[in-house]
Scaffold this active site. Structure first.
Site: not given
Ligand code: HMG
Ligand code: MG
Length: 282
Positions: A238, A13
């Protein structure tokens, strides 16, 4: 050193959400299947977020249906709202994670709403999760520094962590999103937090921008934390946090703390295999 350390593998992820190309579903499945044999008991497989916002995580529903589930391993995913939660449950996720931010600006950049609005979105999600018996983990991003606002007040972090626990998160992972933490700042944060939060409810999520992550883990262990997020090969970042480098690599976590200090037996050969696999992704 306590012998109770647990790894929460976030490579599929956090590791793959920020790649300059989209890794195929087939390769994502292969990675998770290989990680399933490493002895790690929790694997964050992907996210049920908007494909327009994070195209790298598109197809997490298909992936969840294709992985070979190993008994004793929990397969989890990020869910920002009830839409994502419903999809995660349809796809048979064992548990889900909600994610909030201690920085107002990062909250808006990351999930397009204020901190208060994010909590409002989580309330029905957690209610539904409780009804059907699905565990919910929480993340709080920017616990030390925000890429937009700079230093973050530990009082704000504490309030948010407590709110997530009160809502029903079984554990809250403290995100050093851009890896600015040092043992000194982690110590100061945890002295504040652990005054009225049980450390067994906290996990550490240290991005390794400045090579401090393993020292930060050691500091966190001395405050009673025992769960740490890491990513295979140190992948990660991110898309909405400029400067966010990779996560603490799973190998560095294991070697830095010593394999004998983890709850489960870890298979280093399978770890090598997973690292080789990600090198072949294009
Ligand atoms: P929004 O635009 O405010 O939401 O996005 P909306 O409700 O207005 O919906 C807009 C569109 O998104 C609609 O589609 C919805 O159906 C769709 P359209 O009508 O335009 O075709 N939509 C969804 N689609 C799939 N799954 C969903 C979903 N919800 C709405 N769940 C939203 C709000 C949160 C969805 C958006 O901002 C988003 O997806 N953001 C991505 C957040 C993200 O994945 N960030 C990276 C992970 S967090 C992280 O890395 C930090 C962490 O590692 C810890 C740390 O390091 O600090 C965890
Ligand atoms: Mg992260």
């Amino acid at each position: 050193m306590p012998k109770n350390i647990k790894i929460f593998e976030v490579g599929p992820r956090d590791g793959l959400q920020n790649t300059p190309f989209n890794v195929s579903i087939e390769n994502r499945v292969k990675l998770i299947d290989t990680l399933s044999d490493t002895g790690i008991k929790k694997i964050e497989c992907g996210s049920f977020v908007s494909e327009k916002w994070v195209p790298q995580m598109a197809g997490t529903d298909q992936l969840m249906r294709r992985i070979k589930r190993k008994s004793g391993v929990n397969y989890t995913a990020l869910t920002p709202n009830i839409t994502g939660f419903d999809k995660a449950i349809d796809a048979n996720c064992d548990e889900v994670a909600i994610f909030a931010s201690a920085s107002e600006t990062f909250s808006r950049k990351n999930i397009n709403c204020s901190i208060v609005e994010s909590i409002e979105r989580f309330v029905p999600l957690i209610k539904k999760a409780k009804e059907i018996g699905v565990a919910v983990r929480g993340y709080v991003s920017c616990v030390i520094e925000c890429p937009y606002e700079g230093s973050i007040d530990s009082g704000e972090v504490s309030k948010l962590v407590k709110r997530l626990i009160e809502l029903g998160c079984y554990e809250v992972s403290l995100g050093d999103t851009i890896g600015k933490g040092t043992p000194k700042s982690v110590k100061s944060l945890l002295l504040d937090l652990c005054r009225d939060i049980d450390p067994s409810k906290l996990a550490g999520h240290f991005h390794d921008t400045n090579n401090n992550a393993i020292e930060n883990v050691r500091e966190a262990i001395s405050h009673g934390l025992a769960v740490f997020d890491s990513a295979i090969g140190g992948l990660g970042g991110c898309p909405f946090a400029p400067g966010a480098k990779g996560n603490l690599s799973t190998r560095d976590l294991i070697e830095g703390i010593g394999p004998e200090n983890f709850c489960s037996n870890l298979n280093v050969e399978k770890l090598d295999e997973a690292e080789k696999l990600i090198m072949s992704f294009d």
